[in-house]
Design a protein around this motif. Structure first.
Motif, PDB file in Angstrom:
ATOM      1  N   ASP A   5      34.233  40.643  42.896  1.00 24.13           N
ATOM      2  CA  ASP A   5      34.294  42.096  42.715  1.00 24.13           C
ATOM      3  C   ASP A   5      35.209  42.452  41.550  1.00 24.13           C
ATOM      4  O   ASP A   5      34.921  43.350  40.756  1.00 24.13           O
ATOM      5  N   ALA A   6      36.335  41.751  41.448  1.00 21.56           N
ATOM      6  CA  ALA A   6      37.264  42.005  40.350  1.00 21.56           C
ATOM      7  C   ALA A   6      36.625  41.680  39.007  1.00 21.56           C
ATOM      8  O   ALA A   6      36.798  42.419  38.022  1.00 21.56           O
TER       9      ALA A   6
ATOM     10  N   PHE B 170      41.384  43.988  44.038  1.00 16.82           N
ATOM     11  CA  PHE B 170      40.149  43.758  44.783  1.00 16.82           C
ATOM     12  C   PHE B 170      40.336  42.611  45.767  1.00 16.82           C
ATOM     13  O   PHE B 170      41.154  41.717  45.548  1.00 16.82           O
TER      14      PHE B 170
ATOM     15  N   TRP C 165      31.955  49.961  40.124  1.00 19.43           N
ATOM     16  CA  TRP C 165      33.094  49.302  39.462  1.00 19.43           C
ATOM     17  C   TRP C 165      33.828  50.271  38.547  1.00 19.43           C
ATOM     18  O   TRP C 165      35.051  50.256  38.444  1.00 19.43           O
TER      19      TRP C 165
ATOM     20  N   TRP D  49      36.876  48.134  47.626  1.00 19.46           N
ATOM     21  CA  TRP D  49      37.951  48.020  46.633  1.00 19.46           C
ATOM     22  C   TRP D  49      39.264  48.344  47.299  1.00 19.46           C
ATOM     23  O   TRP D  49      39.399  49.350  47.993  1.00 19.46           O
TER      24      TRP D  49
END
Length: 315
Positions: free
Chosen positions: A109-110, A104, A24, A6
């Protein structure tokens, strides 16, 4: 391979990868608690030195501004920020305030982080989530329809049991159970997938004799309901015409077919009028099953393809 890390606002410390979905949530919590970038800090310092009447009004829940340097992602809650060369998570709180959930290196990932934020805040019922397929891969959000596709006709389904869902920008498959209650099957990117899911659900619950299903031709292709109706609607009942199905009667004065059945006491019960015999016959089957009269009243048979079978001796 080490998972993509991240990209936090605060470069002083780097978070170690953690297991899903905690990773997350931690990333989001770090972003919410972290400071702004260097440019924002310098702007704040300049504003503090400025006279009060020249200071810009800001709030902690200021809505992130869209600019020519930001671009939409394939996923909900994700925006690409050109200046940072990262994907930013943006979400709306229960109070309607827009917040940033961090940056990110890749949009997947976002998107996972956005889902984690929405679940952490308990907003699943009021906010869109990024869906995943059976293999756990993220499914991109449906593309916005073009001006040509946004016409009303393009959103009308060609098949039974399907309707266009504007909020999800997808096709919703629904059916009615034996008690007449409407049930949602799911949402699908195309009408064909939704129609096949509808057919499968009708067969799974043994409702072929009570509910209309989408016909399939010899090549396995779905037959549009418009084409199917066009082939049958032309035969409105004439004075001497008899129906091919039990419980269906011609009514030339209304140019429609009447559906009715006899109850347990032998009294005739009117169901309704229909443009074609098939719909009337299915209504008869549904009424007989609804009242538990299958053992004393004839129902119209249905073949393996879901098509009604004419009663013996009819043409």
């Amino acid at each position: 391979d080490e998972p993509t890390r991240w990209a936090a606002d605060d470069d002083s410390e780097e978070d170690a990868p953690v297991a899903e979905p905690t990773r997350w949530v931690r990333a989001w919590e770090a972003a919410v608690g972290g400071g702004d970038d260097d440019e924002s800090d310098s702007e704040s310092e300049e504003e503090e030195d400025a006279p009060p009447h020249k200071r810009r009004r800001t709030t902690a829940a200021a809505r992130p501004r869209e600019s020519s340097d930001s671009y939409s992602s394939r996923y909900y809650g994700v925006t690409y920020i050109e200046k940072r060369r990262n994907f930013q998570v943006r979400y709306t709180t229960a109070a309607g305030e827009q917040r940033s959930g961090g940056y990110f290196e890749n949009e997947e990932d976002a998107a996972h982080a956005y889902n984690a934020v929405i679940r952490k805040l308990g907003l699943e019922s009021s906010r869109k989530l990024n869906l995943a397929d059976s293999a756990g891969r993220l499914v991109p959000k449906p593309e916005k329809p073009s001006a040509q596709d946004s016409s009303t006709s393009s959103k009308k389904s060609k098949y039974y049991g399907i309707s266009y869902h504007r909020h999800n920008r997808s096709f919703q498959a629904q059916y009615r159970n034996a008690s007449g209650q409407k049930k949602t099957i799911g949402y699908y990117p195309t009408q064909e997938e939704a129609a096949r899911a509808y057919n499968a659900k009708i067969k799974e619950h043994g409702l072929e004799s009570m509910r209309v299903i989408n016909e399939v031709d010899a090549a396995g292709r779905l037959v549009e309901k418009g084409a199917r109706r066009g082939a049958r609607l032309g035969s409105s009942p004439t004075v001497h015409e008899k129906s091919k199905y039990y419980g269906v009667y011609g009514n030339p004065s209304k140019t429609k077919w009447q559906a009715r059945f006899a109850d347990a006491g032998g009294r005739q019960k009117h169901i309704g009028y229909f443009h074609n015999q098939e719909d009337a016959a299915r209504a008869v089957n549904a009424s007989i099953k609804k009242h538990g009269l299958e053992s004393i009243r004839k129902t119209n048979k249905v073949d393996a393809m879901g098509r009604l079978v004419a009663k013996p001796g009819s043409h």
